[in-house]
Structure formats: structure tokens, C-alpha cells
Design an enzyme around this catalytic site. Structure first.
Site, PDB file in Angstrom:
ATOM      1  N   GLU A   1      90.495-104.752  21.309  1.00 52.10           N
ATOM      2  CA  GLU A   1      91.346-103.901  20.402  1.00 52.10           C
ATOM      3  C   GLU A   1      91.749-104.556  19.180  1.00 52.10           C
ATOM      4  O   GLU A   1      92.121-104.070  18.252  1.00 52.10           O
ATOM      5  CB  GLU A   1      92.408-103.254  21.016  1.00 52.10           C
ATOM      6  CG  GLU A   1      91.931-101.806  22.128  1.00 52.10           C
ATOM      7  CD  GLU A   1      91.560-100.508  21.184  1.00 52.10           C
ATOM      8  OE1 GLU A   1      92.125-100.476  20.185  1.00 52.10           O
ATOM      9  OE2 GLU A   1      90.622-100.170  21.523  1.00 52.10           O
TER      10      GLU A   1
ATOM     11  N   ASN B   1      86.110-103.463  27.454  1.00 53.11           N
ATOM     12  CA  ASN B   1      86.503-102.467  28.365  1.00 53.11           C
ATOM     13  C   ASN B   1      85.756-103.037  29.613  1.00 53.11           C
ATOM     14  O   ASN B   1      84.399-103.073  29.811  1.00 53.11           O
ATOM     15  CB  ASN B   1      86.130-100.875  28.244  1.00 53.11           C
ATOM     16  CG  ASN B   1      86.894-100.383  26.748  1.00 53.11           C
ATOM     17  OD1 ASN B   1      87.125-101.096  25.818  1.00 53.11           O
ATOM     18  ND2 ASN B   1      87.762 -99.226  27.077  1.00 53.11           N
TER      19      ASN B   1
ATOM     20  N   TYR C   1      98.929-101.528  20.603  1.00 50.92           N
ATOM     21  CA  TYR C   1      98.391-102.263  21.381  1.00 50.92           C
ATOM     22  C   TYR C   1      97.603-103.343  21.020  1.00 50.92           C
ATOM     23  O   TYR C   1      97.602-104.407  21.249  1.00 50.92           O
ATOM     24  CB  TYR C   1      97.657-101.375  22.310  1.00 50.92           C
ATOM     25  CG  TYR C   1      96.946-102.301  23.560  1.00 50.92           C
ATOM     26  CD1 TYR C   1      97.346-102.337  24.912  1.00 50.92           C
ATOM     27  CD2 TYR C   1      95.612-102.612  23.346  1.00 50.92           C
ATOM     28  CE1 TYR C   1      96.720-103.108  25.748  1.00 50.92           C
ATOM     29  CE2 TYR C   1      94.635-103.332  24.231  1.00 50.92           C
ATOM     30  CZ  TYR C   1      95.266-103.375  25.489  1.00 50.92           C
ATOM     31  OH  TYR C   1      94.715-104.139  26.386  1.00 50.92           O
TER      32      TYR C   1
ATOM     33  N   SER D   1      92.208-108.660  23.816  1.00 52.12           N
ATOM     34  CA  SER D   1      91.398-107.527  24.040  1.00 52.12           C
ATOM     35  C   SER D   1      90.602-107.371  22.784  1.00 52.12           C
ATOM     36  O   SER D   1      91.045-107.656  21.888  1.00 52.12           O
ATOM     37  CB  SER D   1      92.591-106.317  24.277  1.00 52.12           C
ATOM     38  OG  SER D   1      91.866-105.078  23.766  1.00 52.12           O
TER      39      SER D   1
HETATM   40  P1  NAP Z   1      96.382-102.637  34.845  1.00 53.07           P
HETATM   41  O1  NAP Z   1      95.430-102.317  35.841  1.00 53.07           O
HETATM   42  O2  NAP Z   1      96.972-101.480  33.796  1.00 53.07           O
HETATM   43  O3  NAP Z   1      97.658-103.532  35.347  1.00 53.07           O
HETATM   44  C1  NAP Z   1      98.542-103.917  34.395  1.00 53.07           C
HETATM   45  C2  NAP Z   1      99.436-104.924  35.438  1.00 53.07           C
HETATM   46  O4  NAP Z   1     100.751-105.264  34.803  1.00 53.07           O
HETATM   47  C3  NAP Z   1      99.945-104.246  36.759  1.00 53.07           C
HETATM   48  O5  NAP Z   1      99.967-104.985  37.930  1.00 53.07           O
HETATM   49  C4  NAP Z   1     101.312-103.784  36.213  1.00 53.07           C
HETATM   50  O6  NAP Z   1     102.397-103.756  37.432  1.00 53.07           O
HETATM   51  C5  NAP Z   1     101.647-105.118  35.427  1.00 53.07           C
HETATM   52  N1  NAP Z   1     102.936-105.064  34.468  1.00 53.07           N
HETATM   53  C6  NAP Z   1     102.785-103.963  33.504  1.00 53.07           C
HETATM   54  N2  NAP Z   1     104.420-103.964  32.916  1.00 53.07           N
HETATM   55  C7  NAP Z   1     104.730-104.966  33.622  1.00 53.07           C
HETATM   56  C8  NAP Z   1     106.074-105.451  33.447  1.00 53.07           C
HETATM   57  N3  NAP Z   1     107.069-104.922  32.504  1.00 53.07           N
HETATM   58  N4  NAP Z   1     106.617-106.605  34.333  1.00 53.07           N
HETATM   59  C9  NAP Z   1     105.638-107.086  35.210  1.00 53.07           C
HETATM   60  N5  NAP Z   1     104.506-106.382  35.315  1.00 53.07           N
HETATM   61  C10 NAP Z   1     103.965-105.452  34.649  1.00 53.07           C
HETATM   62  O7  NAP Z   1      95.503-103.428  33.738  1.00 53.07           O
HETATM   63  P2  NAP Z   1      94.222-104.484  33.938  1.00 53.07           P
HETATM   64  O8  NAP Z   1      93.205-103.138  33.479  1.00 53.07           O
HETATM   65  O9  NAP Z   1      94.021-105.046  35.199  1.00 53.07           O
HETATM   66  O10 NAP Z   1      94.264-105.167  32.768  1.00 53.07           O
HETATM   67  C11 NAP Z   1      94.909-106.562  33.042  1.00 53.07           C
HETATM   68  C12 NAP Z   1      95.091-107.207  31.536  1.00 53.07           C
HETATM   69  O11 NAP Z   1      94.030-107.246  30.855  1.00 53.07           O
HETATM   70  C13 NAP Z   1      96.235-106.248  30.699  1.00 53.07           C
HETATM   71  O12 NAP Z   1      97.036-107.001  29.903  1.00 53.07           O
HETATM   72  C14 NAP Z   1      95.289-105.408  29.791  1.00 53.07           C
HETATM   73  O13 NAP Z   1      95.965-104.960  28.512  1.00 53.07           O
HETATM   74  C15 NAP Z   1      94.096-106.447  29.515  1.00 53.07           C
HETATM   75  N6  NAP Z   1      92.936-105.889  29.043  1.00 53.07           N
HETATM   76  C16 NAP Z   1      92.392-105.060  29.907  1.00 53.07           C
HETATM   77  C17 NAP Z   1      90.830-104.379  29.597  1.00 53.07           C
HETATM   78  C18 NAP Z   1      90.220-103.566  30.601  1.00 53.07           C
HETATM   79  O14 NAP Z   1      89.220-102.941  30.249  1.00 53.07           O
HETATM   80  N7  NAP Z   1      90.696-103.340  31.834  1.00 53.07           N
HETATM   81  C19 NAP Z   1      90.383-104.847  28.491  1.00 53.07           C
HETATM   82  C20 NAP Z   1      91.021-106.010  27.650  1.00 53.07           C
HETATM   83  C21 NAP Z   1      92.112-106.457  28.088  1.00 53.07           C
HETATM   84  P3  NAP Z   1     102.389-102.271  37.973  1.00 53.07           P
HETATM   85  O15 NAP Z   1     101.339-102.163  39.010  1.00 53.07           O
HETATM   86  O16 NAP Z   1     103.892-102.508  38.754  1.00 53.07           O
HETATM   87  O17 NAP Z   1     102.573-101.161  37.210  1.00 53.07           O
HETATM   88  P1  GDP Z   2      90.878 -97.981  26.040  1.00 59.15           P
HETATM   89  O1  GDP Z   2      89.612 -98.228  25.161  1.00 59.15           O
HETATM   90  O2  GDP Z   2      91.425 -99.247  26.522  1.00 59.15           O
HETATM   91  O3  GDP Z   2      91.618 -97.085  25.145  1.00 59.15           O
HETATM   92  O4  GDP Z   2      90.228 -97.315  27.120  1.00 59.15           O
HETATM   93  P2  GDP Z   2      90.404 -95.746  27.464  1.00 59.15           P
HETATM   94  O5  GDP Z   2      89.625 -95.561  28.767  1.00 59.15           O
HETATM   95  O6  GDP Z   2      91.798 -95.283  27.605  1.00 59.15           O
HETATM   96  O7  GDP Z   2      89.792 -94.917  26.403  1.00 59.15           O
HETATM   97  C1  GDP Z   2      88.377 -95.143  26.025  1.00 59.15           C
HETATM   98  C2  GDP Z   2      87.862 -94.347  24.767  1.00 59.15           C
HETATM   99  O8  GDP Z   2      87.748 -92.951  25.475  1.00 59.15           O
HETATM  100  C3  GDP Z   2      88.869 -94.124  23.817  1.00 59.15           C
HETATM  101  O9  GDP Z   2      88.192 -94.070  22.547  1.00 59.15           O
HETATM  102  C4  GDP Z   2      89.648 -92.808  23.990  1.00 59.15           C
HETATM  103  O10 GDP Z   2      90.166 -92.314  22.643  1.00 59.15           O
HETATM  104  C5  GDP Z   2      88.584 -92.075  24.589  1.00 59.15           C
HETATM  105  N1  GDP Z   2      88.998 -90.943  25.316  1.00 59.15           N
HETATM  106  C6  GDP Z   2      88.461 -89.671  24.799  1.00 59.15           C
HETATM  107  N2  GDP Z   2      89.237 -88.702  25.887  1.00 59.15           N
HETATM  108  C7  GDP Z   2      90.148 -89.511  26.391  1.00 59.15           C
HETATM  109  C8  GDP Z   2      91.161 -89.188  27.440  1.00 59.15           C
HETATM  110  O11 GDP Z   2      91.160 -87.914  28.057  1.00 59.15           O
HETATM  111  N3  GDP Z   2      91.881 -90.243  27.936  1.00 59.15           N
HETATM  112  C9  GDP Z   2      91.830 -91.470  27.732  1.00 59.15           C
HETATM  113  N4  GDP Z   2      92.346 -92.476  28.234  1.00 59.15           N
HETATM  114  N5  GDP Z   2      90.560 -91.869  26.830  1.00 59.15           N
HETATM  115  C10 GDP Z   2      90.099 -90.843  26.275  1.00 59.15           C
END
Ligand code: NAP
Ligand code: GDP
Length: 329
Positions: free
Chosen positions: A136, A187, A158, A134
Site C-alpha cells: 500500500e 496481499n 494505512y 506493505s
Molecule cells: P492481522 O491478522 O490483522 O493481525 C494483526 C495482529 O496485530 C493481531 O495479533 C492483533 O492482535 C495485533 N494488534 C493489533 N493492534 C494491536 C495493539 N494495539 N497492541 C498489540 N497487538 C495489536 O494481520 P496480518 O494479516 O497477520 O498482518 C500482519 C502485519 O502485516 C500487519 O502489520 C499488516 O498490516 C501487515 N501486512 C499484512 C498483509 C496481508 O496481506 N496480510 C500485507 C501487507 C502487510 P488481536 O488478535 O488482539 O487483534
Molecule cells: P487490502 O488490499 O489490504 O485493503 O485488503 P482487502 O481484502 O480489505 O481489500 C482488497 C480489495 O478488495 C480492495 O481494493 C477493496 O476495496 C476491495 N473490496 C471490494 N469489496 C470489499 C469488501 O466488501 N470488503 C473489503 N475488505 N474489501 C473489498
């Protein structure tokens, strides 16, 4: 092996990225195996359309019960499936929540990734591995656009855990010759984004306010800028990484940052509303620390993978708004 008979194993298949990646892999002719965990309520809505399709489920798509913390089950699944490609997407994925549950976050993201790398190392036929890292990891970034060479400066449990994964991915690649790709993704959003991420929270609230089902929206820090892309583009990049001759690390990003206020403005305007009339700050949603601005430089992915983003900032938001509106009706 012929691309059309490859087998992929996906953790996090029920999540946003796992669901889009599964659709992509199925379209490419893969047999897809997903790891799902038990929960008291059914949470497979993102892949429900695939499960309900008899031509797919049990034919090209298989689900296996396990948890990231369940070593024996994971080893058994690897033995049974023998994947050509392994996409590790599962884990605690919420940055804000990682301050509340730092131990679990670290264990799931850092500890379980090492465990899975070890399982892959032990396989007779070692799969190509994608690790979901990520932006992050850059945290308080020094450069306006971060790339694969930028310093890690995470600001959350994280981010620190994901930084550990990048290091471990590199160590396993260099030390044991494992084909590990670190996807450093910024993101990425979609109508399937989890509802406690800010984009989905905003879009759903705007739809509810427009439908007079709600009259306000509470948020945290509005003074942040993020590089928001569309999840469909990003899963394409994950797949492309594993089709290369050599493993590498790649930043996937649009290269453009937008402020949260811009996001609010576009989302509320879709519903012909002015966000300033409805949004207030609630300290509950503020984080102890966070990057003020994150913006990626995807040049390497563009050059080596031919990766491109195909959705503009406005298109992403409108796609989410359209879906939120349909769900309200
Ligand atoms: P998400 O929608 O929150 O999905 C997370 C998945 O992980 C779900 O299928 C969840 O299962 C599963 N999971 C969580 N804890 C688990 C455990 N203990 N055992 C087995 N399965 C588990 O996340 P996403 O947005 O698809 O992101 C996928 C990956 O990319 C994550 O690792 C996230 O940190 C990373 N990432 C995402 C973004 C983004 O912007 N989306 C950016 C950078 C990195 P359940 O459905 O059962 O909860
Ligand atoms: P992240 O970048 O993976 O943490 O994705 P989020 O969508 O959770 O947050 C994106 C940005 O929105 C971060 O900088 C948060 O601090 C900001 N933010 C502001 N208000 C909120 C809120 O109510 N919920 C979340 N999730 N983020 C918020």
C-alpha cells in the site's frame, strides 16, 4: 549463536501472519515469545493448537501481555526475553478502516514502530528486526510491477503510515547500524485471514450461500486488481530476510495480479455457483480512495533470499474454500 537455540519475539502473534510465523520458528527450533493484548473475548484461535500442546506452551512458546501503546510493558518484555530476532507484525491492519480511524492507525503503525525501534536501539544486545510493511506504500503506482526502488504514492492513512515505517527502518539502519529489514508484502491470504478482508468475506459467503444459510453478498469496488499470495510462503520470506548477513528491504509478491472478479469467479465455482447471481454493490464498502492495481516484482527476494511462492492463485482460493466449507458443516 546456534540457529536451533535462537529466541524470537513476535508482536501480532495472534494474527494471521504471527500464527504461521510462530509455527515456522518453532519448527526451526526457536524459543518463541509473543506479545498479546487483553480483550474481553478470547481471540487466540489461530494459535490455540499451540497453546493447548504442553510440549510447546510454557516450554518453547511464551505469551506476554502488553499493547503497542504500553511502553513500559514492552520495555520490560524486551529486557526479560532478550530476543535474537524481533518480528514486528502488530497493528491496525485494515486499509478501509484506516479512513475511519486515521489517528489510531497512524499512532499504532507509525508511532509505535518508532517506539519499538528505539527500544531495540537501547538493548545491550540488539536484535535483528523485521518490520511488516506493505504494498500500500506504492498506492497510485507508476510502474506495472513495483519493486524496492519504486516511488511511494500511498492513497490511504494505512499506506502513508506504512511508508513512514519503511523510511524509519532505513533511517535506523543507516544511522545506528541496526539490522532492520523492511518486508514490503503484497496481499497474502489463507484460511486464517481475518473475516473483514475481501478474500475471506467472499469465501465464507460462498460457503454459506452453498449451504443455504445466506442468499447474497454485498461488496464494494469490484474493479480492482491485486497480487494475492499465500501467507505460509510470506512468513518463510520474513524469516529468510533475518538470516542474511546484511539487512535490506524486500518486496514479497507473486508477480501476477488478478482482478477481484476473477477471485469471485474461482471461489464461487468451487461451490458450483455463479457469483453474478449473488453479488451486489453496497457503497458502504467503497473507500474514499485506493490503488486500482497493485502488482509486485519479487526478483530481489528470489535472487538474494532464494524465496519462492509455492501456491498458485487457484490453490490459495481452494485452500480457503475447503476450510470455509468445513467450518460451516
Ligand atoms: P492481522 O491478522 O490483522 O493481525 C494483526 C495482529 O496485530 C493481531 O495479533 C492483533 O492482535 C495485533 N494488534 C493489533 N493492534 C494491536 C495493539 N494495539 N497492541 C498489540 N497487538 C495489536 O494481520 P496480518 O494479516 O497477520 O498482518 C500482519 C502485519 O502485516 C500487519 O502489520 C499488516 O498490516 C501487515 N501486512 C499484512 C498483509 C496481508 O496481506 N496480510 C500485507 C501487507 C502487510 P488481536 O488478535 O488482539 O487483534
Ligand atoms: P487490502 O488490499 O489490504 O485493503 O485488503 P482487502 O481484502 O480489505 O481489500 C482488497 C480489495 O478488495 C480492495 O481494493 C477493496 O476495496 C476491495 N473490496 C471490494 N469489496 C470489499 C469488501 O466488501 N470488503 C473489503 N475488505 N474489501 C473489498
Amino acid at each position: 549463536m546456534d540457529e536451533f537455540h535462537k529466541t524470537a519475539l513476535v508482536t501480532g502473534i495472534t494474527g494471521q501472519d504471527g500464527s504461521y510465523l510462530t509455527e515456522l520458528l518453532l519448527k526451526k527450533g526457536y524459543q518463541v515469545h509473543g506479545v498479546v493484548r487483553r480483550s474481553s473475548s478470547f481471540n487466540r484461535w489461530r494459535i490455540d493448537h499451540l497453546i493447548k500442546d504442553d510440549r510447546i506452551y510454557g516450554n518453547k512458546l511464551y505469551l506476554h501481555y502488553a499493547d503497542l501503546n504500553d511502553d513500559a510493558s514492552l520495555r520490560r518484555i524486551f529486557k526479560k526475553v532478550g530476543p535474537d530476532e524481533f518480528y514486528h507484525l502488530a497493528g491496525q491492519s485494515h486499509v478501509g478502516l484506516s479512513f475511519e480511524i486515521p489517528e489510531l492507525t497512524t499512532q499504532e503503525i507509525a508511532g509505535c514502530t518508532v517506539k519499538l525501534l528505539e527500544i531495540c536501539r537501547d538493548q545491550e544486545f540488539r536484535p535483528k528486526i523485521y518490520l511488516a510493511c506493505s504494498s500500500e506504500i506504492f498506492g497510485d503506482a507508476q510502474e506495472p510491477h513495483q519493486n524496492e526502488e519504486s516511488n511511494f504514492n500511498p492513497t490511504s492513512p494505512y499506506g502513508a503510515s506504512k511508508a513512514f515505517c519503511v523510511h524509519m527502518g532505513r533511517i535506523f539502519r543507516q544511522s545506528y547500524g541496526l539490522f532492520v529489514c523492511n518486508g514490503i508484502l503484497y496481499n497474502h491470504e489463507s484460511p486464517r485471514r481475518g473475516e473483514n478482508f475481501v478474500t475471506q468475506k467472499i469465501v465464507r459467503s460462498a460457503a454459506e450461500i452453498a449451504a443455504e444459510k445466506k442468499d447474497s453478498l454485498e461488496l464494494g469496488n469490484l474493479d480492482v486488481e491485486r497480487d494475492w499470495g499465500h501467507a505460509k510462503d510470506y512468513v518463510e520470506g520474513m524469516w529468510q530476510m533475518l538470516q542474511q548477513e546484511n539487512p535490506n528491504d524486500y518486496v514479497l509478491a507473486t508477480g501476477v495480479a488478478h482482478s477481484l472478479r476473477e477471485f469471485l469467479s474461482v471461489a464461487f465455482e468451487y461451490f458450483e455457483l455463479d457469483y453474478r447471481n449473488f453479488v451486489s454493490i453496497n457503497n458502504r464498502f467503497l473507500r474514499p480512495n485506493e490503488p486500482q492495481r497493485l502488482c509486485g516484482d519479487p526478483s530481489k527476494a528470489k535472487k538474494n533470499l532464494g524465496w519462492r511462492t509455492t501456491h498458485s492463485f487457484t490453490e490459495i482460493i481452494h485452500d480457503m474454500c475447503l476450510s470455509a466449507k468445513a467450518n460451516i458443516l
